[in-house]
Design an enzyme around this catalytic site. Structure first.
Site, PDB file in Angstrom:
ATOM      1  N   THR A 224       0.756  -1.568  -0.412  1.00  0.00           N
ATOM      2  CA  THR A 224       0.526  -0.225   0.714  1.00  0.00           C
ATOM      3  C   THR A 224       1.399   1.219  -0.584  1.00  0.00           C
ATOM      4  OG1 THR A 224      -1.843  -0.706   1.511  1.00  0.00           O
ATOM      5  CG2 THR A 224      -1.139   1.259   1.652  1.00  0.00           C
ATOM      6  N   ARG A 252     -14.697  -7.492  -0.325  1.00  0.00           N
ATOM      7  CA  ARG A 252     -13.199  -7.636   0.853  1.00  0.00           C
ATOM      8  C   ARG A 252     -13.219  -6.233   0.961  1.00  0.00           C
ATOM      9  NH1 ARG A 252      -7.872  -5.590   2.435  1.00  0.00           N
ATOM     10  NH2 ARG A 252      -7.839  -6.453   4.757  1.00  0.00           N
ATOM     11  N   GLY A 254     -10.758  -3.240   2.928  1.00  0.00           N
ATOM     12  CA  GLY A 254      -9.745  -3.024   3.916  1.00  0.00           C
ATOM     13  C   GLY A 254      -9.926  -1.964   4.975  1.00  0.00           C
ATOM     14  N   ASP A 255      -9.459  -1.389   5.467  1.00  0.00           N
ATOM     15  CA  ASP A 255      -8.441  -0.717   6.478  1.00  0.00           C
ATOM     16  C   ASP A 255      -8.464   0.697   5.213  1.00  0.00           C
ATOM     17  OD1 ASP A 255      -5.937  -1.835   5.700  1.00  0.00           O
ATOM     18  OD2 ASP A 255      -5.236   0.008   7.577  1.00  0.00           O
ATOM     19  N   THR A 275      -0.238   0.521   6.930  1.00  0.00           N
ATOM     20  CA  THR A 275       0.333  -0.464   5.613  1.00  0.00           C
ATOM     21  C   THR A 275       0.370  -1.457   6.626  1.00  0.00           C
ATOM     22  OG1 THR A 275       0.625  -1.788   4.179  1.00  0.00           O
ATOM     23  CG2 THR A 275       2.496  -0.109   5.575  1.00  0.00           C
ATOM     24  N   GLY A 278      -4.869  -5.575   7.031  1.00  0.00           N
ATOM     25  CA  GLY A 278      -6.162  -4.466   6.846  1.00  0.00           C
ATOM     26  C   GLY A 278      -7.096  -5.369   8.062  1.00  0.00           C
TER      27      GLY A 278
END
Ligand code: ASP
Length: 364
Positions: A224, A252, A254-255, A275, A278
């Protein structure tokens, strides 16, 4: 009112500290200020290009040089914007664009593949002055997802858009749209195949879980990209852009686009971009937790970052790292993984660049 107080206190702070170099062309040797003009404009920028099992023994010299070259190119873009009086938001966005466009990183071109062999991109940006934020999840045709996140923040009543709707919004706003194949790279596609092959060999659930995680952890630089910046007006901003995790399923998310998890900015505390794995950053609300530690416990940025990453995230079982900056220009680059691609540049143009763990590799 709080904003006014913050500005006043920085004006006072910097009035006592005449150390900044105004409009120094980026890339030139550091000079001491020659004018006796009272400066009130500190600035700085920190970036990451992903964390994970990044080990020197697995790295070739040419690949290491390639990573460092792109990190430096990216940070100089943001630094130049800040040096010329641009906003932290613009610096964050343009710096991330450089890394999104480079196939080395898991963002934009070079993003990892989903289980179905697609590239689904997430991004977020946040303005520490206003607490405005914009984010997108699961987009497949927007060349630079961070630009779309910025549009969401500036030109929509929403914070987080996803999938087809986000892409429709991108078209309406005239953002650059590409064929999904634009994001394809052979290296990322091969990583997916390797994970899928090892999945096939395992039968029970626990083994499958391990099969999913093992190659991910061993193979992966999470990849990331993110940037945090402080501009001359004392405003901070954070942005993050990613393809997520290899072999992700079921759309999905992620964060990264979850404000407070992978991305957060507040002038009163700090700007953070994360990074790593997540799911753990979402559960630990990592970026906001660092801010909260500063706000409620009066911790320094470095202390807060260390507690959240080294103690809390590690205890939860999560792996990865963060970069952060506060309104005084203090920075943190904290990770509990073997490595994190990272770079920082202060107002004097001093570059700090690193890939591996502590004391191994920081250079100027
Ligand atoms: N944090 C990202 C995610 O879980 C992955 C990464 O940092 O590379 O989507």
């Amino acid at each position: 009112m709080r904003k006014l107080l913050v500005l006043l206190s920085f004006t006072t702070l910097f009035a006592c500290n005449q150390s900044s170099v105004d409009k120094k062309p980026v890339g030139e040797p550091t000079q001491k200020p020659v004018s006796d003009k009272v400066e009130s404009d500190n600035f700085g920028i920190v970036i990451h290009g992903g964390a994970g099992t990044i080990l020197k023994e697995n790295m070739t010299d040419s690949l290491e040089m390639a990573y460092k070259a792109v990190l430096e190119e990216a940070i100089r873009v943001g630094h130049g914007i800040l040096a010329n009086g641009g906003t932290s938001l613009e610096a964050v966005q343009r710096t991330i664009n450089v890394m999104e466009d480079h196939p080395l990183f898991n963002a934009g071109k070079g993003a990892v593949f989903t289980n179905e062999g697609k590239n689904e991109l997430d991004a977020a940006i946040m303005d520490g002055e206003t607490l405005n934020a914009g984010a997108v999840a699961g987009v497949t045709t927007v060349k630079n997802p961070i630009n779309l996140a910025y549009e969401v923040m500036e030109n929509s009543p929403h914070v987080l858009l996803s999938g087809k709707g986000a892409e429709q919004f991108a078209k309406e706003k005239g953002l650059e749209v590409v064929e999904p194949f634009y994001f394809h790279t052979d290296a990322r596609f091969e990583s997916l195949q390797r994970i899928k092959d090892s999945e096939k060999t395992e039968l029970d659930h626990d083994a499958q879980k391990t099969a999913f995680l093992d190659p991910f952890i061993k193979d992966s630089k999470f990849g990331t990209v993110g940037a945090v910046a402080l501009d001359k007006n004392g405003n901070i901003a954070a942005g993050t852009s990613t393809g997520g995790m290899t072999n992700k399923k079921w759309n999905r998310i992620g964060d990264v686009p979850i404000i407070g998890a992978g991305t957060y900015a507040n002038n009163a505390t700090c700007a953070v971009s994360a990074t790593g794995w997540g799911e753990y950053f979402i559960r630990g609300v990592v970026a906001y937790d660092i801010s909260a530690m500063m706000e409620y416990k009066k911790m320094s940025l470095q202390k807060a970052a260390s507690v959240v990453i080294q103690d809390k995230l590690t205890e939860l079982g999560g792996e990865g790292g963060i970069i952060a900056i506060d309104s005084k220009g203090n920075i943190a680059m904290e990770f509990n993984s073997a490595g994190m691609y990272r770079a920082a540049m202060n107002k004097d143009g001093e570059l700090t660049l690193g890939i591996y763990g502590e004391n191994e590799d920081m250079e100027e």
